[in-house]
Design a protein around this motif. Structure first.
Motif: not given
Ligand code: SAH
Length: 244
Positions: A181-188, A209-215, A233-244
């Protein structure tokens, strides 16, 4: 007429030798990039006790033309060990991180691998050299379409690109031996663990996202049972969600 042909032929040779010189320059730059990756990996060994990045992964990094995956205006920086903008507020990851995540996924030639966050298609291209089948999902349509076309033009026949929210994975393409997964999210996302084979690994930046994340590397050791370790520790762009 003859003279014109001779001139045309000369122009052709001049063009071909310019292209060859450019190729040679990129080959040298890639070799230097791989040396940088190895040097970083050596420092990492000191911290983590791991064994460095495998020869197969380094060879895939040496072979893959990253300059074709970055926008033309950033081509001169293509082999610097840094992320670069690819439009739509997204980035192509830093080469060292691509190598490290690929290595941590422990991919083998017979594997089927899922990537969430196709972006430029570069990570998918690296995986495509190492495994049997790559399935990759991108949520931003123009990025996914551009990457799919580029991968096809470059002759990568074992990559399928899907446009959509990768949160739910891609069950019809799996089950997977590895997930990156190449985008950051608080959970798997649980569906990604479900679609992972027992013995398989998921590699992902976990955190806001916007802070460092744990690889993080999650190994599926039995159905419904996982083992988690944080490798850096890494810094990735956010994992976004589609509304549906
Ligand atoms: N692996 C890429 C890095 C791209 S950056 C490369 O090698 O270039 C991360 C990508 O994840 C972005 O393109 C972003 O649009 C995408 N992304 C973010 N959330 C997503 C989601 N829920 N599903 C699929 N892709 C997502």
């Amino acid at each position: 007429m003859m003279k014109e042909l001779a001139l045309l032929a000369f122009a052709g040779i001049a063009f071909a030798s310019e292209a060859a010189a450019e190729d040679a320059k990129y080959v040298r730059e890639r070799a230097a990039m791989v040396e940088t990756i190895q040097a970083y990996a050596q420092i990492d060994i000191g911290f983590s006790g791991s064994e460095g990045i495998s020869a197969d992964v380094l060879e895939a990094m040496r072979q893959t033309k990253r300059h074709l995956f970055v926008p033309e205006r950033y081509r001169s920086l293509a082999y610097a060990d840094r992320p670069l903008p690819i439009g739509h507020d997204q980035t192509i990851s830093q080469p060292f991180i691509v190598a490290q995540m690929t290595d941590l996924a422990e991919v083998r030639s017979g594997h089927t691998v899922l990537e969430i966050g196709t972006g430029s298609g570069y990570q998918a291209a690296i995986l495509a050299r190492l495994v049997r089948k790559v399935c990759t999902i991108e949520i931003i349509r123009p990025l996914g379409e551009t990457a799919a076309k580029l991968l096809e033009d470059l002759g990568y026949r074992n990559v399928s690109v899907r446009i959509g929210d990768g949160y739910k994975g891609w069950p019809e393409c799996g089950p997977f031996d590895a997930v990156i997964v190449t985008a950051a999210l608080g959970h798997v996302p649980p569906p990604l663990i479900e679609q992972l084979k027992v013995g398989g690994r998921l590699v992902m930046p976990v955190g806001s996202a916007g802070a460092t994340q744990r690889l993080t590397v999650i190994e599926k050791i039995a159905p419904g049972e996982t083992k988690t370790r944080v490798v850096g520790l890494v810094r990735f762009v956010p994992f976004t969600r589609s509304p549906d």
